[in-house]
Scaffold this motif. Structure first.
Motif, PDB file in Angstrom:
ATOM      1  N   SER A  24       0.685  -1.097   0.044  1.00  0.00           N
ATOM      2  CA  SER A  24       0.012   0.090  -0.230  1.00  0.00           C
ATOM      3  C   SER A  24       0.533   0.826  -0.103  1.00  0.00           C
ATOM      4  CB  SER A  24      -1.010   0.466   1.613  1.00  0.00           C
ATOM      5  OG  SER A  24      -1.260  -1.494   1.721  1.00  0.00           O
ATOM      6  N   PHE A  95      -2.275  -1.849  -2.986  1.00  0.00           N
ATOM      7  CA  PHE A  95      -3.964  -0.797  -2.809  1.00  0.00           C
ATOM      8  C   PHE A  95      -3.715   0.272  -2.623  1.00  0.00           C
ATOM      9  CE2 PHE A  95      -3.823  -5.570  -0.823  1.00  0.00           C
ATOM     10  CZ  PHE A  95      -5.117  -5.822  -1.202  1.00  0.00           C
ATOM     11  N   ASP A  97      -5.154   4.499  -3.346  1.00  0.00           N
ATOM     12  CA  ASP A  97      -6.873   5.377  -3.573  1.00  0.00           C
ATOM     13  C   ASP A  97      -6.709   6.192  -4.942  1.00  0.00           C
ATOM     14  OD1 ASP A  97      -4.560   7.235  -4.403  1.00  0.00           O
ATOM     15  OD2 ASP A  97      -4.676   8.328  -2.849  1.00  0.00           O
ATOM     16  N   ASP A 120      -8.564   0.850  -3.998  1.00  0.00           N
ATOM     17  CA  ASP A 120      -9.396   1.524  -2.060  1.00  0.00           C
ATOM     18  C   ASP A 120     -11.104   1.413  -2.526  1.00  0.00           C
ATOM     19  OD1 ASP A 120      -8.834   1.236   0.702  1.00  0.00           O
ATOM     20  OD2 ASP A 120      -9.979   3.702   0.471  1.00  0.00           O
ATOM     21  N   HIS A 123     -12.219   4.602  -0.997  1.00  0.00           N
ATOM     22  CA  HIS A 123     -12.603   6.286  -1.929  1.00  0.00           C
ATOM     23  C   HIS A 123     -12.918   5.981  -3.555  1.00  0.00           C
ATOM     24  CE1 HIS A 123      -7.787   6.475   0.098  1.00  0.00           C
ATOM     25  NE2 HIS A 123      -8.176   7.959  -0.057  1.00  0.00           N
ATOM     26  N   TYR A 197     -14.924  -6.642  -4.033  1.00  0.00           N
ATOM     27  CA  TYR A 197     -15.357  -6.617  -3.288  1.00  0.00           C
ATOM     28  C   TYR A 197     -15.943  -6.976  -1.854  1.00  0.00           C
ATOM     29  CZ  TYR A 197     -13.264  -2.154  -5.329  1.00  0.00           C
ATOM     30  OH  TYR A 197     -12.214  -0.967  -5.782  1.00  0.00           O
ATOM     31  N   ARG A 206      -8.031  -8.337   1.957  1.00  0.00           N
ATOM     32  CA  ARG A 206      -8.484  -6.766   2.479  1.00  0.00           C
ATOM     33  C   ARG A 206      -8.563  -6.666   1.002  1.00  0.00           C
ATOM     34  NH1 ARG A 206      -2.546  -4.646   2.624  1.00  0.00           N
ATOM     35  NH2 ARG A 206      -3.576  -2.648   2.784  1.00  0.00           N
ATOM     36  N   SER A 208      -9.157  -2.768   1.385  1.00  0.00           N
ATOM     37  CA  SER A 208      -8.184  -1.282   1.673  1.00  0.00           C
ATOM     38  C   SER A 208      -6.987  -0.503   1.810  1.00  0.00           C
ATOM     39  CB  SER A 208      -9.377  -0.150   2.358  1.00  0.00           C
ATOM     40  OG  SER A 208      -8.752  -1.298   3.640  1.00  0.00           O
ATOM     41  N   SER A 209      -6.093   0.114   1.720  1.00  0.00           N
ATOM     42  CA  SER A 209      -5.381   0.869   1.515  1.00  0.00           C
ATOM     43  C   SER A 209      -5.111   1.154   3.129  1.00  0.00           C
ATOM     44  CB  SER A 209      -4.760   1.543   0.278  1.00  0.00           C
ATOM     45  OG  SER A 209      -5.752   2.751   0.621  1.00  0.00           O
ATOM     46  N   ASN A 210      -6.318   1.197   4.136  1.00  0.00           N
ATOM     47  CA  ASN A 210      -5.934   1.423   4.522  1.00  0.00           C
ATOM     48  C   ASN A 210      -4.752   1.979   6.210  1.00  0.00           C
ATOM     49  OD1 ASN A 210      -6.830  -0.867   5.860  1.00  0.00           O
ATOM     50  ND2 ASN A 210      -8.375  -0.763   6.986  1.00  0.00           N
TER      51      ASN A 210
END
Length: 301
Positions: A24, A95, A97, A120, A123, A197, A206, A208-210
């Motif tokens: 990420s 990953f 945004d 992501d 986003h 998703y 996963r 997301s890029s959280n």
């Protein structure tokens, strides 16, 4: 025949992708840049330092890289992946945004080998809601219903169906047709990086890029991004590197020897434990509308 193709793709792509390295990347305009030398005619202008943070995850381990500038960060990323043999027998999954500069650097430095880029989810959802807020009119309930329906389509990765839904909106619901067109163009551009998703969530993978966003907060924003703060490039970068060394478990070694291990660090992580096909066929019934390339992207860990 259709079922055979779907099941074969799931089986082959799924077991091929089980051993993945997830990367990420994010950058943050974190601190006002203070010039070290000023002449008598100096005029203060706001300049910001771009700290890039990259989070790497593989085999229940992680590592955080930081640098001033995207180029420097990706050079360190390539070196780290080679040093830890993560380019051997691993599939890279990035990953992001959706920022074009990140995608360009991924293609520049990793175009020589197979990799996947996943947009992501948060986003994507946020961007669609922003566009819809600018292009819809009507009651609050009607707008909320349209937003929810579009998000539910995108949750399963069906970009074509999402665009058709936007085209089917009644004129009475549209305030700005240009924004609808812009949203459709945005979805078309991001289509290669949109996955199912829902399937990834069912597989406990996963979406997301959280993790890099959290790393951004810890490494840069918490200490450096406050009102009235001003930093030099060297000072901002050095402080970010020290913080990254601490969360990588390398700070004590660096203080004692002046060296870092440049190795992955263990951390609590929920491994993949569920049965592959059970998770696919239970919970979501619309996976079969996906193209094989979308299914392959969805099951990359």
């Amino acid at each position: 025949m259709f079922w055979y193709v779907i099941v074969s793709d799931l089986f082959l792509l799924g077991f091929y992708c089980f051993k993945c390295c997830c990367v990420s990347s994010s950058y943050i305009k974190s601190a006002e840049y203070q010039e070290e030398k000023r002449d008598a005619n100096y005029t203060k202008k706001k300049k910001f330092i771009e700290n890039t943070v990259i989070h790497i995850q593989a085999d229940n381990q992680q590592y955080t890289i930081t640098a001033i500038g995207m180029k420097n960060a990706f050079i360190r990323l390539v070196a780290f992946l080679f040093e830890n043999h993560l380019l051997e027998g691993y599939r890279l999954v990035f990953f992001t945004d959706g920022a074009s500069v990140i995608r360009d650097y991924i293609e520049k430095y990793f175009g020589f080998r197979q990799h996947s880029i996943i947009l992501d989810w948060l986003h994507l959802k946020k961007k669609c809601n922003e566009f819809l807020s600018m292009c819809l009119k009507g009651s609050k309930e009607d707008k909320a219903e349209i937003k929810q329906h579009l998000v539910s389509i995108l949750w399963t990765g069906r970009i074509d169906k999402a665009i058709k839904y936007l085209e089917s909106l009644k004129p009475a619901n549209i305030k700005n047709a240009n924004k609808v067109t812009e949203l459709k163009e945005y979805l078309n551009r991001k289509s290669p990086n949109v996955t199912c998703y829902a399937l990834r969530r069912e597989l406990n993978l996963r979406i997301s890029s959280n993790r890099v966003e959290k790393a951004n907060d810890i490494v840069v924003a918490t200490r450096q991004k406050h009102n009235g703060m001003s930093w030099s490039k060297s000072g901002s970068g050095a402080l970010a590197i020290i913080t990254a060394a601490r969360i990588n478990g390398e700070l004590e070694k660096w203080m004692a020897t002046g060296e870092v291990g440049f190795k992955m660090a263990g951390y609590p992580f929920q491994p993949y434990r569920s049965k592959f096909f059970a998770k696919i066929f239970n919970g979501c019934r619309d996976f079969f509308s996906l193209r094989p390339d979308k299914i392959g992207l969805a099951i990359c860990q």
